[in-house]
Write a protein that holds these residues in place. Structure first.
Motif, mmCIF file in Angstrom:
data_model
loop_
_atom_site.group_PDB
_atom_site.id
_atom_site.type_symbol
_atom_site.label_atom_id
_atom_site.label_comp_id
_atom_site.label_asym_id
_atom_site.label_seq_id
_atom_site.Cartn_x
_atom_site.Cartn_y
_atom_site.Cartn_z
ATOM 1 N N THR A 164 7.065 -32.693 -20.286
ATOM 2 C CA THR A 164 7.732 -33.971 -19.896
ATOM 3 C C THR A 164 8.377 -33.721 -18.598
ATOM 4 O O THR A 164 8.502 -34.636 -17.542
ATOM 5 N N SER A 167 17.805 -29.164 -25.100
ATOM 6 C CA SER A 167 16.745 -30.286 -25.186
ATOM 7 C C SER A 167 16.263 -30.582 -23.862
ATOM 8 O O SER A 167 14.980 -31.485 -23.758
ATOM 9 N N TYR A 169 8.605 -33.113 -25.510
ATOM 10 C CA TYR A 169 7.790 -34.432 -25.567
ATOM 11 C C TYR A 169 8.947 -35.443 -25.548
ATOM 12 O O TYR A 169 10.121 -35.198 -25.698
ATOM 13 N N SER A 170 8.694 -36.744 -25.315
ATOM 14 C CA SER A 170 9.549 -37.891 -25.119
ATOM 15 C C SER A 170 9.231 -39.086 -25.661
ATOM 16 O O SER A 170 7.935 -39.155 -25.401
ATOM 17 N N ASN A 211 10.627 -42.035 -24.562
ATOM 18 C CA ASN A 211 11.294 -42.855 -23.418
ATOM 19 C C ASN A 211 10.467 -43.773 -23.346
ATOM 20 O O ASN A 211 9.212 -43.591 -22.838
ATOM 21 N N TRP A 270 8.093 -39.706 -30.863
ATOM 22 C CA TRP A 270 7.666 -38.897 -29.833
ATOM 23 C C TRP A 270 6.514 -38.345 -30.267
ATOM 24 O O TRP A 270 5.720 -37.270 -29.509
#
Length: 702
Positions: free
Chosen positions: A270, A459, A464-465, A467, A687
């Motif tokens: 990410t 974090s 992964y995200s 967002n 995610w």
């Protein structure tokens, strides 16, 4: 989606143009690419217009917009590259992408191959590669396409089609086969292109020029009081230092990749910028430390010449280093050798020949020395960094769907060290005219260690995200399966069912401990005695997605099953033909074949000629074959086919020679899922992008 919009607008513009094109253009909006390119195959082999085609432009995507890139051309029609370079307003592409893609190291395929191989026509393959994180996920939506992407791609496509549509070369392009073309863009402003055979001549001339320049440098060295032996010794020592630096940087980065890949794999997935402190900074530090150590070890050799002679010697050996690589790649027929040519020709001209020709004493002024060195390296630096950038935006998202086999940190570590490897050779002499930079290297290592630690234990390094502005989700694939394995005598030998989990990336289900169905799963090894490992793979991707888990789940409730009937006939003393009939209304059906050692599949009804085995993991030695069948709706009738098996001399035909499996995938409709599968997928965090459907596998021995 982007390509369809561009094609529609291009079609509109061409249809209202004042001047008609000299040649007709067919806009083929075909789907079915993800079912093994069936639509393009159907068009090029069966459509009546296909016989009239002279060339094609294939629009692809491995991401959501960005700058579209030419990554395949031809074969052997360099005029197509010339047409693109002359007509595209913002050209982007390189022969490097073509040679990498066609080498097979990227697990992908496009309609380009279908048109080329089955239509026997040349073409251009153009693809979007930006933001591959959302490619084939629920986030693959219009709002993630960058502004200006469609406008830019449309202007390029319109220019290309207008040029091709009015080109006299389309009359009979078969007469224009002249080998492949070396091509590359310069920062997207324009494209340089020339035939590969010309490139080989240019590369050879550059090699000769460097060797002559080295002889000239030797002559100058002798005139200043040195000897031939001393000059060659200095060149050899500095060359050895370059090679040692290369080995240490690559080795340390690979070791670091193994370490990071063990503790916190893909922490850069990410936050891409983490690759610089994690992998690039340590490489710079190692480079500095290697040369600082070499500076002390070789002091007795280099103290015989001035400090600026040392810098010049290191520059000479750097030229020699890249020249030898250029010669090797050119002799190997590698068109991408042009990168080495750029790494040689500009430093040679701007850093050595120009100062000598104009009698510029660059070592008298540090600023002049830095300016000439920078000028010599800038063109090749821009080209190398452009490739590093393209590789990064393509390969980083690709690691999320490249399987769990090999740590992706190894590849990213190599990509991250690439610019350091390239330019450390030319800047090595700088380390020998500067004060001790060991403290700087230690600071770089400290910064790197700091980011590795916070990446591993905070974090920041979570791969992964979810967002919404820039999602980078983890992919998973599940099959709620039902298997039936039949013995040679036709009796049901084994029946089982459960949940098949095929991880898409190296982290597998490391971060999904809260899902009980995953915690109880057991790692399974492919059964070497069953066709394609004994499980219903949807696509022939076992060499990449070779690791899978199996868990308990109730038998899926299905209304109808695939009905298989079989008969055989003897064609010769060593050849038997197996006839099969598969009846059922299932749309997505696979056939998996494996021939027992001592026999071989010499023919079938699907294609002419000898069938080609599919790739398998190295531990599976038998030949396996993968046949993918599908239809737009329920099949109109049963699928009938035959297989011809040849056995060894004197072997009996009345024994077990063939393993065949039938896989059915229920991708849509009411039977595509089950309450148990849906309930499990609902437990996945935001995610992730989990996919799941019902699949069956029936295996027979004949």
């Amino acid at each position: 989606m982007v390509s369809c919009a561009i094609m529609l607008e291009t079609l509109r513009v061409l249809s209202i143009a004042d001047e008609p094109l000299q040649h007709a253009i067919i806009f083929n909006f075909n789907g079915a690419e993800e079912v093994v390119l069936q639509a393009s195959h159907g068009f090029i082999t069966q459509h009546p217009w296909a016989k009239e085609l002279k060339a094609f432009v294939n629009l692809e995507a491995a991401g959501a917009g960005g700058r579209e890139m030419v990554f395949q051309t031809g074969p052997e029609h360099p005029w197509l590259v010339a047409a693109y370079a002359e007509s595209a307003k913002y050209p982007v592409g390189s022969i490097v992408g073509q040679e990498v893609f066609q080498s097979g190291i990227i697990p992908s395929d496009t309609d380009f191959r279908i048109y080329r191989d089955y239509g026997n026509i040349p073409g251009i393959d153009i693809a979007y590669t930006y933001n591959g994180y959302i490619y084939h996920t629920k986030y693959d939506l219009p709002e993630y396409i960058p502004e200006g992407c469609i406008q830019r791609g449309g202007e390029n496509l319109l220019g290309l089609l207008t040029t091709l549509g009015n080109s006299d070369r389309l009359e009979e392009p078969g007469d224009l086969k002249m080998g492949k073309m070396v091509f590359f863009d310069v920062m997207g402003f324009f494209m340089i292109y020339y035939p590969h055979r010309i490139g080989e001549v240019v590369n050879s001339l550059v090699v000769v020029a460097v060797l002559l320049n080295l002889f000239r440098r030797l002559k100058s060295f002798r005139q200043s009081g040195g000897t031939t032996y001393l000059f060659m010794k200095l060149i050899g020592v500095s060359y050895a230092m370059h090679s040692t630096g290369f080995l240490f940087m690559i080795g340390c980065n690979l070791a670091l990749g193994l370490l990071v890949g063990y503790v916190r794999p893909m922490m850069w997935y990410t936050n891409n910028w983490l690759t610089f402190p994690i992998y690039t900074l340590p490489a710079i530090a190692i480079w500095i430390l290697v040369h600082q150590k070499g500076r002390k070890c070789c002091e007795s050799v280099f103290q015989l010449v001035s400090i600026w002679d040392i810098e010049a010697i290191y520059f000479d050996s750097a030229l020699l280093f890249w020249t030898l690589l250029l010669a090797a790649l050119t002799m190997g027929g590698v068109a991408s050798a042009y990168i080495c040519m750029l790494l040689v020709i500009f430093p040679l001209i701007l850093r050595q020949l120009v100062p000598d020709f104009f009698n510029i004493k660059m070592f008298r002024s540090p600023w002049l020395y830095l300016a000439l060195t920078a000028a010599g390296l800038l063109p090749s630096f821009l080209q190398v960094m452009q490739h590093v950038h393209h590789n990064s935006i393509f390969f980083m998202p690709l690691m999320g769907r490249s399987g769990p086999g090999i740590s992706p940190d190894l590849l990213i570590a190599l990509i991250s060290v690439l610019p350091v490897l390239v330019f450390s050779t030319y800047l090595a002499g700088f380390l020998h005219v500067s004060k001790d930079l060991t403290s700087l290297a230690v600071n770089f290592l400290s910064i790197s260690a700091f980011f590795i630690l916070i990446g591993c234990f905070t974090s920041l390094g979570f791969p992964y995200s979810d967002n919404p502005a820039s999602p980078s989700a983890q992919r998973h694939a599940f099959h709620h399966f039902w298997r039936e394995l039949y013995a040679y005598d036709g009796t049901l030998e084994k029946e089982d069912h459960g949940l098949l989990y095929i991880p898409f990336d190296y982290n597998e289900h490391r971060y999904l401990d809260n899902i009980p169905e995953l915690k109880s799963m057991q790692l399974q090894a492919a059964d070497k005695d069953l066709a394609y490992g004994g499980f219903p793979y949807y696509l022939p991707l076992m060499p990449i997605l070779s690791k899978y888990y199996v868990g308990d789940l109730e038998k899926p409730r299905l209304q109808g099953r695939l009905n298989v009937s079989h008969s055989k006939e003897k064609l010769a003393n060593d050849v038997v033909r197996h006839h099969f009939t598969c009846a059922g209304d299932q749309v997505y059906r696979n056939i998996y074949l494996s021939v027992v050692e001592g026999g071989k599949l010499i023919g079938w009804s699907f294609t002419s000629g000898t069938p080609t085995p599919t790739l398998m993991p190295k531990e599976i030695t038998r030949n396996h074959y993968f046949v993918y069948t599908t239809s737009a709706s329920a099949p109109r009738g049963p699928l009938q086919f035959f297989l011809d098996i040849q056995v060894g001399e004197g072997a009996s035909l009345d024994k077990h020679w063939l393993d065949i499996g039938f896989g059915v995938h229920y991708l849509d409709g009411p039977e595509s899922t089950t309450p148990e599968l849906t309930a499990m997928l609902d437990k996945f965090p935001n995610w992730t992008v989990p996919l799941g459907w019902v699949a069956t596998y029936q295996h027979y021995r004949f």
